[in-house]
Design a protein around this motif. Structure first.
Motif, PDB file in Angstrom:
ATOM      1  N   HIS A 110       6.354   2.235  -6.988  1.00 53.39           N
ATOM      2  CA  HIS A 110       5.967   3.123  -5.887  1.00 53.39           C
ATOM      3  C   HIS A 110       6.688   4.454  -5.985  1.00 53.39           C
ATOM      4  N   ASP A 111       5.973   5.537  -5.642  1.00 55.70           N
ATOM      5  CA  ASP A 111       6.559   6.868  -5.559  1.00 55.70           C
ATOM      6  C   ASP A 111       7.455   6.953  -4.324  1.00 55.70           C
ATOM      7  N   GLY A 112       8.731   7.275  -4.546  1.00 57.17           N
ATOM      8  CA  GLY A 112       9.630   7.447  -3.410  1.00 57.17           C
ATOM      9  C   GLY A 112       9.218   8.583  -2.499  1.00 57.17           C
ATOM     10  N   ALA A 113       8.353   9.472  -2.990  1.00 60.54           N
ATOM     11  CA  ALA A 113       7.875  10.609  -2.204  1.00 60.54           C
ATOM     12  C   ALA A 113       6.661  10.260  -1.348  1.00 60.54           C
ATOM     13  N   ARG A 114       6.353   8.978  -1.226  1.00 55.59           N
ATOM     14  CA  ARG A 114       5.282   8.534  -0.315  1.00 55.59           C
ATOM     15  C   ARG A 114       5.937   7.749   0.829  1.00 55.59           C
ATOM     16  N   PRO A 115       6.468   8.440   1.838  1.00 59.82           N
ATOM     17  CA  PRO A 115       7.228   7.761   2.899  1.00 59.82           C
ATOM     18  C   PRO A 115       6.381   7.003   3.905  1.00 59.82           C
ATOM     19  N   LEU A 116       5.060   7.190   3.883  1.00 60.51           N
ATOM     20  CA  LEU A 116       4.210   6.572   4.899  1.00 60.51           C
ATOM     21  C   LEU A 116       3.556   5.276   4.433  1.00 60.51           C
ATOM     22  N   VAL A 117       3.954   4.764   3.281  1.00 57.95           N
ATOM     23  CA  VAL A 117       3.446   3.464   2.855  1.00 57.95           C
ATOM     24  C   VAL A 117       3.868   2.421   3.890  1.00 57.95           C
ATOM     25  N   THR A 118       3.016   1.437   4.100  1.00 61.72           N
ATOM     26  CA  THR A 118       3.299   0.412   5.113  1.00 61.72           C
ATOM     27  C   THR A 118       3.565  -0.939   4.463  1.00 61.72           C
ATOM     28  N   PRO A 119       4.312  -1.811   5.154  1.00 62.62           N
ATOM     29  CA  PRO A 119       4.491  -3.172   4.633  1.00 62.62           C
ATOM     30  C   PRO A 119       3.164  -3.886   4.405  1.00 62.62           C
ATOM     31  N   GLU A 120       2.173  -3.584   5.249  1.00 68.34           N
ATOM     32  CA  GLU A 120       0.872  -4.240   5.127  1.00 68.34           C
ATOM     33  C   GLU A 120       0.164  -3.832   3.835  1.00 68.34           C
ATOM     34  N   LEU A 121       0.232  -2.545   3.476  1.00 66.44           N
ATOM     35  CA  LEU A 121      -0.393  -2.097   2.230  1.00 66.44           C
ATOM     36  C   LEU A 121       0.339  -2.702   1.033  1.00 66.44           C
ATOM     37  N   ILE A 122       1.656  -2.727   1.081  1.00 68.44           N
ATOM     38  CA  ILE A 122       2.440  -3.334   0.000  1.00 68.44           C
ATOM     39  C   ILE A 122       2.038  -4.791  -0.192  1.00 68.44           C
ATOM     40  N   SER A 123       1.938  -5.529   0.897  1.00 67.16           N
ATOM     41  CA  SER A 123       1.572  -6.943   0.811  1.00 67.16           C
ATOM     42  C   SER A 123       0.157  -7.133   0.288  1.00 67.16           C
ATOM     43  N   ALA A 124      -0.758  -6.227   0.655  1.00 65.25           N
ATOM     44  CA  ALA A 124      -2.137  -6.318   0.166  1.00 65.25           C
ATOM     45  C   ALA A 124      -2.193  -6.103  -1.339  1.00 65.25           C
ATOM     46  N   VAL A 125      -1.426  -5.129  -1.840  1.00 62.15           N
ATOM     47  CA  VAL A 125      -1.374  -4.893  -3.279  1.00 62.15           C
ATOM     48  C   VAL A 125      -0.759  -6.101  -3.993  1.00 62.15           C
ATOM     49  N   LEU A 126       0.288  -6.661  -3.433  1.00 68.73           N
ATOM     50  CA  LEU A 126       0.934  -7.823  -4.050  1.00 68.73           C
ATOM     51  C   LEU A 126      -0.010  -9.023  -4.085  1.00 68.73           C
ATOM     52  N   GLU A 127      -0.722  -9.257  -3.003  1.00 68.33           N
ATOM     53  CA  GLU A 127      -1.647 -10.398  -2.960  1.00 68.33           C
ATOM     54  C   GLU A 127      -2.722 -10.257  -4.040  1.00 68.33           C
ATOM     55  N   ARG A 128      -3.289  -9.076  -4.180  1.00 68.31           N
ATOM     56  CA  ARG A 128      -4.336  -8.869  -5.191  1.00 68.31           C
ATOM     57  C   ARG A 128      -3.747  -8.933  -6.600  1.00 68.31           C
ATOM     58  N   THR A 129      -2.521  -8.455  -6.754  1.00 67.06           N
ATOM     59  CA  THR A 129      -1.845  -8.533  -8.053  1.00 67.06           C
ATOM     60  C   THR A 129      -1.698  -9.980  -8.491  1.00 67.06           C
ATOM     61  N   ARG A 130      -1.280 -10.828  -7.594  1.00 65.92           N
ATOM     62  CA  ARG A 130      -1.084 -12.239  -7.944  1.00 65.92           C
ATOM     63  C   ARG A 130      -2.416 -12.942  -8.192  1.00 65.92           C
ATOM     64  N   GLU A 131      -3.464 -12.475  -7.541  1.00 65.67           N
ATOM     65  CA  GLU A 131      -4.783 -13.087  -7.745  1.00 65.67           C
ATOM     66  C   GLU A 131      -5.391 -12.680  -9.089  1.00 65.67           C
ATOM     67  N   ASP A 132      -5.324 -11.391  -9.417  1.00 66.05           N
ATOM     68  CA  ASP A 132      -6.089 -10.863 -10.543  1.00 66.05           C
ATOM     69  C   ASP A 132      -5.256 -10.296 -11.683  1.00 66.05           C
ATOM     70  N   GLY A 133      -3.982 -10.023 -11.455  1.00 64.41           N
ATOM     71  CA  GLY A 133      -3.130  -9.512 -12.519  1.00 64.41           C
ATOM     72  C   GLY A 133      -2.673  -8.094 -12.326  1.00 64.41           C
ATOM     73  N   GLY A 134      -3.497  -7.265 -11.671  1.00 62.61           N
ATOM     74  CA  GLY A 134      -3.120  -5.879 -11.438  1.00 62.61           C
ATOM     75  C   GLY A 134      -3.892  -5.302 -10.272  1.00 62.61           C
ATOM     76  N   ALA A 135      -3.248  -4.445  -9.480  1.00 63.86           N
ATOM     77  CA  ALA A 135      -3.918  -3.870  -8.312  1.00 63.86           C
ATOM     78  C   ALA A 135      -3.316  -2.512  -7.970  1.00 63.86           C
ATOM     79  N   VAL A 136      -4.185  -1.600  -7.532  1.00 64.60           N
ATOM     80  CA  VAL A 136      -3.750  -0.283  -7.066  1.00 64.60           C
ATOM     81  C   VAL A 136      -4.458   0.009  -5.750  1.00 64.60           C
ATOM     82  N   PRO A 137      -3.809   0.740  -4.835  1.00 63.84           N
ATOM     83  CA  PRO A 137      -4.505   1.189  -3.634  1.00 63.84           C
ATOM     84  C   PRO A 137      -5.251   2.478  -3.934  1.00 63.84           C
TER      85      PRO A 137
END
Length: 233
Positions: A110-137
């Motif tokens: 994650h870019d440290g210069a994106r201060p408005l990322v939310t825990p919910e978006l992080i978790s959504a990316v992680l869930e899709r990563t574990r399902e398919d191997g890679g994920a981006v918002p």
């Protein structure tokens, strides 16, 4: 059997000269805190993130320590490299023993210069990563067009998206791809481009957020502060 967790890597080793400040932009104040503190807080609150890494420039070490003193979770500091990709590789090599033994199964960068990322978006990316191997918002880029020549617009580019961070990947293929990229001297535009070149993992996208802005220019600080200080509903 070892229990696996995900690692969040927050990149703070750039200079960010376009913002017009002498200070590294991730340490500029916004809504009463330094920019990168907001990103770290979001990762600390996201479900499934068990390891948190901050990649820094050595000269920013005192500022990084000041930020980490405010947090309630441990953060591992890694020195950055001359490019974003080199900084990411430094972080992956730092995590390599835990990636090898399966303790860390996924990595989100994650870019440290994106201060408005939310825990919910992080978790959504992680869930899709574990399902398919890679994920981006990402966000649908309806205003992106293709060019038919140096001065001629061909028309809208169907299916284009604006990619954000964090970008997540299964840890072992990610490390292998970055090591191969380093060996071949390949420099990608972002994490996903490196994976597309050196890995067979599919890269899926999840809906990003229009508020997940990156601090690039001075006015971006004002926009971020307005979002961060708005009353909670």
């Amino acid at each position: 059997m070892r229990e696996s967790t995900a690692a969040g890597v927050v990149l703070a080793s750039g200079a960010g000269t376009r913002v017009g400040a002498a200070l590294n932009k991730v340490y500029l104040p916004v809504a009463g805190r330094r920019v990168v503190a907001w990103s770290l807080d979001a990762f600390a609150a996201a479900a499934g993130i068990g390891v948190l890494v901050l990649v820094i420039r050595p000269e920013d070490a005192p500022l990084a320590e000041e930020v980490l003193a405010e947090l309630s979770v441990p953060v591992e500091i890694v020195p950055g490299g001359p490019t974003r990709q080199a900084s990411e590789l430094n972080a992956l090599r730092h995590l390599a023993p835990r990636i090898a033994d399966g303790t860390v199964d996924s990595v989100l960068l994650h870019d440290g210069a994106r201060p408005l990322v939310t825990p919910e978006l992080i978790s959504a990316v992680l869930e899709r990563t574990r399902e398919d191997g890679g994920a981006v918002p990402g966000l649908a880029a309806d205003d992106v067009v293709s060019m038919a020549g140096p001065d001629k617009v061909a028309g809208p580019l169907p299916g284009a998206i604006r990619v954000q961070t964090p970008q997540g990947f299964r840890a072992q293929p990610l490390l292998a791809a970055y090591e191969q990229a380093a060996a071949e001297g390949f420099l990608g535009t972002d994490t996903a481009s490196c994976m597309e070149r050196f890995s067979a993992l599919p890269v899926r996208w999840v809906p990003g957020s229009a508020e997940n802005v990156k601090i690039t220019y001075p006015h971006d600080l004002a926009v971020a502060e307005r979002f961060l200080l708005r009353p909670s509903s």
